[in-house]
Design an enzyme around this catalytic site. Structure first.
Site, PDB file in Angstrom:
ATOM      1  N   ARG A 104       2.281  12.169 -16.715  1.00 22.10           N
ATOM      2  CA  ARG A 104       1.571  11.552 -15.592  1.00 22.10           C
ATOM      3  C   ARG A 104       0.743  12.642 -14.927  1.00 22.10           C
ATOM      4  O   ARG A 104       1.295  13.638 -14.454  1.00 22.10           O
ATOM      5  CB  ARG A 104       2.556  10.938 -14.586  1.00 22.10           C
ATOM      6  CG  ARG A 104       1.869  10.566 -13.279  1.00 22.10           C
ATOM      7  CD  ARG A 104       2.718   9.729 -12.359  1.00 22.10           C
ATOM      8  NE  ARG A 104       2.819   8.363 -12.850  1.00 22.10           N
ATOM      9  CZ  ARG A 104       3.219   7.327 -12.105  1.00 22.10           C
ATOM     10  NH1 ARG A 104       3.540   7.511 -10.846  1.00 22.10           N
ATOM     11  NH2 ARG A 104       3.294   6.121 -12.621  1.00 22.10           N
ATOM     12  N   HIS A 131      -3.343   3.098 -16.836  1.00 19.87           N
ATOM     13  CA  HIS A 131      -1.883   3.001 -16.663  1.00 19.87           C
ATOM     14  C   HIS A 131      -1.354   2.014 -17.720  1.00 19.87           C
ATOM     15  O   HIS A 131      -0.873   0.929 -17.400  1.00 19.87           O
ATOM     16  CB  HIS A 131      -1.569   2.527 -15.243  1.00 19.87           C
ATOM     17  CG  HIS A 131      -0.151   2.786 -14.811  1.00 19.87           C
ATOM     18  ND1 HIS A 131       0.786   3.424 -15.613  1.00 19.87           N
ATOM     19  CD2 HIS A 131       0.489   2.483 -13.643  1.00 19.87           C
ATOM     20  CE1 HIS A 131       1.930   3.496 -14.954  1.00 19.87           C
ATOM     21  NE2 HIS A 131       1.782   2.941 -13.773  1.00 19.87           N
ATOM     22  N   GLN A 134       2.243   0.311 -17.595  1.00 22.47           N
ATOM     23  CA  GLN A 134       2.398  -0.740 -16.585  1.00 22.47           C
ATOM     24  C   GLN A 134       1.825  -2.070 -17.087  1.00 22.47           C
ATOM     25  O   GLN A 134       2.440  -3.125 -16.926  1.00 22.47           O
ATOM     26  CB  GLN A 134       1.696  -0.334 -15.287  1.00 22.47           C
ATOM     27  CG  GLN A 134       1.860  -1.350 -14.184  1.00 22.47           C
ATOM     28  CD  GLN A 134       3.291  -1.466 -13.679  1.00 22.47           C
ATOM     29  OE1 GLN A 134       3.895  -0.480 -13.311  1.00 22.47           O
ATOM     30  NE2 GLN A 134       3.840  -2.678 -13.679  1.00 22.47           N
ATOM     31  N   ASP A 220      -3.699  -3.867  -6.380  1.00 19.91           N
ATOM     32  CA  ASP A 220      -3.027  -2.562  -6.340  1.00 19.91           C
ATOM     33  C   ASP A 220      -3.492  -1.853  -5.071  1.00 19.91           C
ATOM     34  O   ASP A 220      -4.411  -2.311  -4.385  1.00 19.91           O
ATOM     35  CB  ASP A 220      -3.398  -1.766  -7.605  1.00 19.91           C
ATOM     36  CG  ASP A 220      -2.641  -0.450  -7.739  1.00 19.91           C
ATOM     37  OD1 ASP A 220      -1.607  -0.278  -7.080  1.00 19.91           O
ATOM     38  OD2 ASP A 220      -3.109   0.411  -8.518  1.00 19.91           O
ATOM     39  N   CYS A 260       1.819  -3.571  -9.315  1.00 19.93           N
ATOM     40  CA  CYS A 260       2.604  -2.565 -10.052  1.00 19.93           C
ATOM     41  C   CYS A 260       3.584  -1.827  -9.157  1.00 19.93           C
ATOM     42  O   CYS A 260       4.529  -1.224  -9.655  1.00 19.93           O
ATOM     43  CB  CYS A 260       1.669  -1.593 -10.759  1.00 19.93           C
ATOM     44  SG  CYS A 260       0.712  -0.538  -9.640  1.00 19.93           S
ATOM     45  N   ARG A 288       9.403  -2.604 -16.951  1.00 22.55           N
ATOM     46  CA  ARG A 288       8.952  -1.274 -17.370  1.00 22.55           C
ATOM     47  C   ARG A 288      10.029  -0.646 -18.265  1.00 22.55           C
ATOM     48  O   ARG A 288       9.728  -0.028 -19.277  1.00 22.55           O
ATOM     49  CB  ARG A 288       8.725  -0.369 -16.138  1.00 22.55           C
ATOM     50  CG  ARG A 288       7.539  -0.725 -15.272  1.00 22.55           C
ATOM     51  CD  ARG A 288       6.213  -0.407 -15.926  1.00 22.55           C
ATOM     52  NE  ARG A 288       6.076   0.975 -16.321  1.00 22.55           N
ATOM     53  CZ  ARG A 288       5.678   1.977 -15.521  1.00 22.55           C
ATOM     54  NH1 ARG A 288       5.346   1.711 -14.269  1.00 22.55           N
ATOM     55  NH2 ARG A 288       5.565   3.217 -15.964  1.00 22.55           N
TER      56      ARG A 288
HETATM   57  N1  NVA Z   1      -3.278   2.966  -8.757  1.00 23.05           N
HETATM   58  C1  NVA Z   1      -2.046   3.588  -8.321  1.00 23.05           C
HETATM   59  C2  NVA Z   1      -0.909   3.140  -9.186  1.00 23.05           C
HETATM   60  C3  NVA Z   1       0.431   3.711  -8.817  1.00 23.05           C
HETATM   61  C4  NVA Z   1       1.512   3.292  -9.734  1.00 23.05           C
HETATM   62  C5  NVA Z   1      -2.212   5.099  -8.342  1.00 23.05           C
HETATM   63  O1  NVA Z   1      -2.804   5.614  -9.285  1.00 23.05           O
HETATM   64  O2  NVA Z   1      -1.730   5.754  -7.410  1.00 23.05           O
HETATM   65  N1   CP Z   2       4.172   1.348 -10.962  1.00 25.83           N
HETATM   66  C1   CP Z   2       4.461   2.654 -11.098  1.00 25.83           C
HETATM   67  O1   CP Z   2       3.997   3.316 -12.030  1.00 25.83           O
HETATM   68  O2   CP Z   2       5.317   3.134 -10.158  1.00 25.83           O
HETATM   69  P1   CP Z   2       5.700   4.669  -9.893  1.00 25.83           P
HETATM   70  O3   CP Z   2       4.478   5.334  -9.321  1.00 25.83           O
HETATM   71  O4   CP Z   2       6.838   4.595  -8.931  1.00 25.83           O
HETATM   72  O5   CP Z   2       6.088   5.297 -11.198  1.00 25.83           O
END
Ligand code: NVA
Ligand code: CP
Length: 308
Positions: A104, A131, A134, A220, A260, A288
């Site tokens: 990540r 992502h 997800q 989101d 998500c 997930r």
């Molecule tokens: N769009 C959000 C998703 C978090 C799971 C981010 O990238 O922070």
């Molecule tokens: N939806 C998701 O990826 O959550 P986290 O940021 O908690 O991993």
């Protein structure tokens, strides 16, 4: 076995996802029955995090342990990657010690460069651009609750972020449509996210128009990780893009709501929606775990017969 990575949703074919979802159903059922399934004994997953996480870390770590393997958490706050070690060098070393890697981070390009220097499969656990894990869970959840998404319409309301881009890739693979409504200046970039054409999405300036008669409404956060400096500007720009009861009422009467998580009630979604009867966010989050177990199993062991 051929080395495969899962960096973007369109790295896999529809046929591969259908296989993964079949495996997911079986893996979930075995988990719910407390039946042991340890195909990955002695296998190790390295999880590299350059951003926060609750669901992704836990689902990968618990999932790996439930499959009989081990997961190692590497935060860029502690590793040499966080002090500027080249991604290519880290990839050579890390992939020589483990069987699969989940990352990540910010730029998608880092995950790509890591994968190009890795001798084991690499999974994108979220980048600024995509992502895919997800969306795999979201599509499995829709199928589990409502059947196939093919021919259906999804409304995406809010930021054209990593989730939105991945929904758009998925629409081409599963043959559904996405009605996208984003504020001016936050538009999608179809070429940049590798879309093949424009038949699977439509843009709407008014969110209420985008949700009319759709099967699934999703949104989101307005401020994704890494965009915190734009918080005040974004809160102003996204006013009017909160998924509320009026929007859900314009969708089909049996439409469901997905997010998500983490969510900001009163910003991108009203409490009455996320905590209401059409919301499936808790099942979506749980899935997930099950979908990613199927993903790791596939990347490490290839296709298995369904009762294995
Ligand atoms: N769009 C959000 C998703 C978090 C799971 C981010 O990238 O922070
Ligand atoms: N939806 C998701 O990826 O959550 P986290 O940021 O908690 O991993």
């Amino acid at each position: 076995m051929q080395l495969k990575h899962f960096l973007q949703f369109n790295d896999f074919s529809r046929e591969e996802f259908e296989y993964l979802f079949e495996r997911t159903r079986w893996i979930k059922q075995e988990f719910k029955q407390y039946r042991r399934y340890w195909p990955l004994m002695d296998r190790t997953l390295a999880m590299i995090f350059d951003k926060n996480s609750t669901r992704t870390r836990l689902s990968f770590e618990a999932g790996m342990s439930q499959l009989g393997g081990t997961a190692v958490y590497l935060s860029n706050r502690d590793t040499q990657l966080g002090r500027g070690e080249p991604v290519e060098d880290a990839a050579r070393v890390i992939s020589s010690m483990v069987d699969v890697v989940m990352i990540r981070t910010h730029e998608h390009d880092s995950v790509k460069r890591f994968s190009e220097n890795s001798v084991v499969p690499v999974i994108n656990g979220l980048t600024d651009e995509y992502h895919p894990c997800q969306i795999m869970s979201d599509i499995f959840t829709y199928m589990e609750l409502k059947g196939s998404l093919s021919g259906k319409t999804v409304a995406w309301i809010g930021d054209a972020n990593n989730m939105c881009s991945t929904w758009l890739q998925a629409a081409e693979i599963f043959d559904f449509r996405v009605n996208v409504s984003t504020p001016p200046g936050y538009d999608i970039k179809p070429e940049a996210i590798g879309l093949k054409g424009d038949e699977h999405f439509q843009m709407f300036s008014q969110p209420l128009d985008a949700v009319k008669n759709v099967d699934l409404v999703t949104t989101d956060v307005w401020i994704s990780m890494g965009f915190e400096k734009e918080t005040e500007q974004r809160k102003n720009d996204f006013a009017g893009f909160c998924v509320d009861a009026d929007m859900m009422a314009a969708a089909k009467s049996d439409a469901i709501f997905m997010h998500c998580l983490p969510a900001h009630r009163g910003e991108e979604v009203a409490s009455e929606v996320i905590d209401g009867p059409q919301s499936v966010v808790w099942i979506e989050a749980e899935n997930r775990l099950h979908t990613q177990k199927a993903l790791i199993e596939y990347l490490l062991l290839g296709k298995l017969t369904i009762e294995q």
